[in-house]
Design a protein around this motif. Structure first.
Motif, PDB file in Angstrom:
ATOM      1  N   LYS A  39       0.733  -1.196   0.114  1.00 39.29           N
ATOM      2  CA  LYS A  39       0.079  -0.231  -0.037  1.00 39.29           C
ATOM      3  C   LYS A  39       0.964   1.456  -0.031  1.00 39.29           C
ATOM      4  O   LYS A  39       1.816   1.274   0.816  1.00 39.29           O
ATOM      5  CB  LYS A  39      -0.860  -0.137   1.135  1.00 39.29           C
ATOM      6  CG  LYS A  39      -1.782   1.125   1.075  1.00 39.29           C
ATOM      7  CD  LYS A  39      -2.711   1.057   2.397  1.00 39.29           C
ATOM      8  CE  LYS A  39      -3.857   2.143   2.359  1.00 39.29           C
ATOM      9  NZ  LYS A  39      -4.585   2.302   3.908  1.00 39.29           N
ATOM     10  N   PRO A  40       0.705   2.046  -0.948  1.00 36.40           N
ATOM     11  CA  PRO A  40       1.653   3.281  -1.345  1.00 36.40           C
ATOM     12  C   PRO A  40       1.356   4.264   0.298  1.00 36.40           C
ATOM     13  O   PRO A  40       0.491   4.270   0.701  1.00 36.40           O
ATOM     14  CB  PRO A  40       1.449   3.855  -2.426  1.00 36.40           C
ATOM     15  CG  PRO A  40       0.540   2.764  -3.138  1.00 36.40           C
ATOM     16  CD  PRO A  40      -0.068   1.971  -2.300  1.00 36.40           C
ATOM     17  N   VAL A  41       2.765   4.737   0.326  1.00 36.76           N
ATOM     18  CA  VAL A  41       2.680   5.509   1.512  1.00 36.76           C
ATOM     19  C   VAL A  41       2.926   6.972   1.203  1.00 36.76           C
ATOM     20  O   VAL A  41       3.718   7.600   0.452  1.00 36.76           O
ATOM     21  CB  VAL A  41       3.973   5.228   2.756  1.00 36.76           C
ATOM     22  CG1 VAL A  41       4.057   6.212   3.796  1.00 36.76           C
ATOM     23  CG2 VAL A  41       3.577   4.019   3.232  1.00 36.76           C
ATOM     24  N   LYS A  42       1.843   7.906   1.640  1.00 33.52           N
ATOM     25  CA  LYS A  42       2.192   9.376   1.423  1.00 33.52           C
ATOM     26  C   LYS A  42       3.020  10.112   2.282  1.00 33.52           C
ATOM     27  O   LYS A  42       3.326   9.411   3.274  1.00 33.52           O
ATOM     28  CB  LYS A  42       0.508   9.844   1.637  1.00 33.52           C
ATOM     29  CG  LYS A  42      -0.579   9.385   0.633  1.00 33.52           C
ATOM     30  CD  LYS A  42      -1.861  10.211   0.997  1.00 33.52           C
ATOM     31  CE  LYS A  42      -2.917   9.602   0.074  1.00 33.52           C
ATOM     32  NZ  LYS A  42      -4.343  10.118   0.414  1.00 33.52           N
ATOM     33  N   PRO A  43       3.471  11.294   2.038  1.00 34.22           N
ATOM     34  CA  PRO A  43       4.486  11.968   2.874  1.00 34.22           C
ATOM     35  C   PRO A  43       4.160  12.199   4.204  1.00 34.22           C
ATOM     36  O   PRO A  43       4.987  12.126   5.026  1.00 34.22           O
ATOM     37  CB  PRO A  43       4.897  13.204   1.861  1.00 34.22           C
ATOM     38  CG  PRO A  43       4.335  12.890   0.632  1.00 34.22           C
ATOM     39  CD  PRO A  43       3.503  12.010   0.743  1.00 34.22           C
ATOM     40  N   SER A  44       2.889  12.319   4.374  1.00 38.51           N
ATOM     41  CA  SER A  44       2.303  12.783   5.830  1.00 38.51           C
ATOM     42  C   SER A  44       2.171  11.278   6.763  1.00 38.51           C
ATOM     43  O   SER A  44       1.885  11.527   7.837  1.00 38.51           O
ATOM     44  CB  SER A  44       1.004  13.412   5.493  1.00 38.51           C
ATOM     45  OG  SER A  44       0.101  12.569   5.005  1.00 38.51           O
ATOM     46  N   HIS A  45       2.387  10.272   6.344  1.00 44.98           N
ATOM     47  CA  HIS A  45       1.980   8.991   6.780  1.00 44.98           C
ATOM     48  C   HIS A  45       2.969   8.704   8.028  1.00 44.98           C
ATOM     49  O   HIS A  45       4.410   9.031   8.014  1.00 44.98           O
ATOM     50  CB  HIS A  45       1.925   8.025   5.846  1.00 44.98           C
ATOM     51  CG  HIS A  45       1.652   6.582   6.568  1.00 44.98           C
ATOM     52  ND1 HIS A  45       0.430   6.129   6.994  1.00 44.98           N
ATOM     53  CD2 HIS A  45       2.538   5.496   7.031  1.00 44.98           C
ATOM     54  CE1 HIS A  45       0.609   4.937   7.463  1.00 44.98           C
ATOM     55  NE2 HIS A  45       1.700   4.550   7.656  1.00 44.98           N
ATOM     56  N   ASN A  46       2.460   8.373   9.182  1.00 46.70           N
ATOM     57  CA  ASN A  46       3.087   8.036  10.329  1.00 46.70           C
ATOM     58  C   ASN A  46       3.385   6.540  10.558  1.00 46.70           C
ATOM     59  O   ASN A  46       2.418   5.759  10.837  1.00 46.70           O
ATOM     60  CB  ASN A  46       2.715   8.792  11.667  1.00 46.70           C
ATOM     61  CG  ASN A  46       3.560   8.262  12.958  1.00 46.70           C
ATOM     62  OD1 ASN A  46       4.523   8.156  12.685  1.00 46.70           O
ATOM     63  ND2 ASN A  46       2.829   8.500  14.089  1.00 46.70           N
ATOM     64  N   LYS A  47       4.542   6.178  10.434  1.00 45.45           N
ATOM     65  CA  LYS A  47       4.815   4.509  10.558  1.00 45.45           C
ATOM     66  C   LYS A  47       5.210   4.225  11.860  1.00 45.45           C
ATOM     67  O   LYS A  47       4.890   3.144  12.350  1.00 45.45           O
ATOM     68  CB  LYS A  47       6.080   4.081   9.906  1.00 45.45           C
ATOM     69  CG  LYS A  47       5.979   4.310   8.392  1.00 45.45           C
ATOM     70  CD  LYS A  47       7.079   3.579   7.835  1.00 45.45           C
ATOM     71  CE  LYS A  47       6.992   3.831   6.190  1.00 45.45           C
ATOM     72  NZ  LYS A  47       8.291   3.317   5.446  1.00 45.45           N
ATOM     73  N   LEU A  48       5.427   5.049  13.040  1.00 42.82           N
ATOM     74  CA  LEU A  48       5.498   4.960  14.161  1.00 42.82           C
ATOM     75  C   LEU A  48       4.297   4.634  15.066  1.00 42.82           C
ATOM     76  O   LEU A  48       3.332   5.651  15.305  1.00 42.82           O
ATOM     77  CB  LEU A  48       6.473   5.896  14.926  1.00 42.82           C
ATOM     78  CG  LEU A  48       6.980   5.780  16.242  1.00 42.82           C
ATOM     79  CD1 LEU A  48       7.792   4.536  16.281  1.00 42.82           C
ATOM     80  CD2 LEU A  48       7.771   7.138  16.976  1.00 42.82           C
TER      81      LEU A  48
END
Length: 510
Positions: A38-47
């Protein structure tokens, strides 16, 4: 049905599987699979704040497959921690595909009994968990794969990982993970790297969240979905537990001395040669004997491979070895070296030993020294079941490196605890006799009749030489012939050869 080495394989476990036909029988083209992303946008928080949150966000459901690595060996905390939380969430019927399982993972027994884990594929089983499985704990047989065979199975889709939970000693908030630069390091993440590349969801669990970017990284951010920080992922002291053992045993030192003479007189011991040695008492001592011979003859090795130990690191730092290719650190010297020595290279398990890629590094091995629990008169080797028939070891890279090396040497005492190690037929075949060249014991050596070149070359060697049948008879004259192990019909494990074919099965002990 029987495979090409005469092992009986029950029809009910074959299903659509192929039977072992030879070390390099399968030569067809292989197609790799790819993970769902699933593509990740610049604002996405992985933590994320908890493992539970990561499990939920990954969409883990009944019937899925989860993976882990074993680089902390007996010091691992991650697998037990994650499976406990999965059980509390009520998720069941999971397939567990860790790179290996150790004594520390005995808590999995309860999760098998309560239906959380219903299938397992792994390289090894040890301790109470292994004993319970040997006694019929699971309905489905465990699938035992070599390290190269596991990488092959992941790349071709035989193992489809839904969620990989990978412990990393250091990681930044975007998922760049390393086996170094943390508060408890494990060195190479060679088995985790392949999971990160092919799992649909990847969760990095770390106890050292560091500043972005955490480079160089073993696992890169573009392969990671979520990052979770916990108090501790493992105890580095457990890495060497049960694996690395420096010997002062005169019998083991004699075996190592004989083995060193075999290697140095083989024709493969020359400038630029490559080698891999194991972690048992005799195998580690072989490295030390070779070191002295290399100094004496002014020989340098092109590379050393495999599970890396202190003697290899010392030879690298002395300039006796030009490169180390490290899929797993077996002691803290290896763990520390990978972050400071430029020519100490971290590799993944596919690069290490996958038979179905465009050329694993094991293909370039000149010499490999391996141990054995048993070896039979056809030179077949057992490294997984004990003299009681109970699983207590691992396939590891045994059959991988044995198949690839120009010279494969087995080091083993003739007797362990008054039980002969040379037998008519081993309990379980992990490595076929066609891949074994020389057996080295404290009584002398036996050369595989397939290797007429070595028989000629060793005619003048200062070591007693016997046929393997003669060695077996010598052992039996001392301890006799033990009674055969009695098995039930139930198959508790299927042993795959590195190409995915069935080389043997392990049955429930009566």
């Amino acid at each position: 049905m029987k495979n090409s080495i005469g092992r009986e394989i029950p029809k009910e476990v074959i299903n659509e599987r192929s039977l072992f036909q030879g070390a390099f029988f399968k030569e067809e083209e292989i197609k790799k699979v790819a993970p769902i992303i699933k593509p990740v946008k610049p604002s996405h928080n992985k933590l994320l704040s908890t493992i539970e949150e990561a499990i939920i966000k990954c969409g883990l459901k009944d019937g899925m497959t989860i993976s882990f690595h074993h680089h902390f060996r007996e010091g691992d905390y991650v697998l037990n921690m994650v499976v406990d939380i999965i059980a509390k969430l009520g998720i069941k019927n999971l397939t567990l595909v860790p790179s290996s399982l150790n004594n520390v993972h005995s808590s999995i027994i309860e999760h098998i009994k309560n239906g959380v884990i219903t299938k397992i594929s792994t390289s090894g089983l040890r301790g109470k968990l292994a004993e319970e499985i040997s006694n019929g704990l699971m309905e489905e047989p465990v699938i035992i794969r070599s390290h190269g065979g596991r990488a092959r199975a992941i790349e071709n889709g035989d193992i489809k990982i839904d969620v990989a939970f990978l412990g990393a000693p250091s990681c930044d908030e975007y998922g760049n993970a390393s086996g170094s630069r943390g508060k408890g390091n494990c060195g190479s993440l060679g088995y985790a790297k392949i999971d990160a590349l092919y799992a649909d969801k990847v969760v990095i669990i770390t106890d050292s969240l560091v500043e972005f970017p955490n480079m160089p990284a073993s696992i890169l951010q573009n392969n990671v979905d979520y990052v979770v920080q916990v108090n501790s992922i493992g105890d580095p002291a457990g890495i060497a537990s049960g694996a690395t053992r420096y010997t002062k045993n005169p019998k083991e030192l004699l075996i190592a001395e004989y083995c060193s003479k075999v290697i140095t007189n083989s024709g493969y011991f020359k400038d630029g040669f490559s080698f891999q040695t194991g972690t048992g008492g005799s195998s580690l001592a072989v490295s030390r004997f070779l070191r002295e011979e290399m100094k004496k003859q002014e020989i340098k090795a092109s590379f050393a491979l495999g599970g890396i130990t202190k003697p290899m690191v010392e030879m690298l730092e002395e300039g006796l070895i030009k490169n180390i290719f490290d899929v797993q650190g077996f002691d803290l010297s290896a763990v520390n070296s990978i972050d400071k020595n430029l020519m100490h290279h971290e590799i993944d398990s596919s690069f290490y030993a996958n038979p179905h890629n465009k050329g694993c590094i094991a293909n370039k091995l000149d010499v490999v020294v391996l141990s054995a629990l048993e070896i039979d008169t056809d030179f077949n080797v057992n490294v997984i079941t004990g003299s009681d028939g109970v699983v207590r070891g691992a396939s590891g890279g045994h059959c991988d490196t044995a198949a690839c090396a120009k010279l494969t040497v087995i080091v083993t005492p003739t007797i362990r605890g008054r039980i002969p190690c040379i037998v008519d037929a081993v309990n379980t075949v992990v490595t076929p006799g066609e891949s074994i060249d020389v057996l080295v014991t404290e009584l002398g050596i036996a050369i595989n009749p397939r290797r007429n070149d070595l028989i000629e070359k060793f005619k003048g060697i200062d070591i007693p030489i016997y046929t393997i049948n003669e060695l077996k008879e010598k052992v039996e004259s001392i301890v006799g012939i033990p009674d055969n192990i009695q098995y039930d019909d139930k198959v508790v494990a299927i042993v795959e050869y590195r190409d995915g074919s069935i080389i043997d099965v392990i049955k429930k002990v009566k």
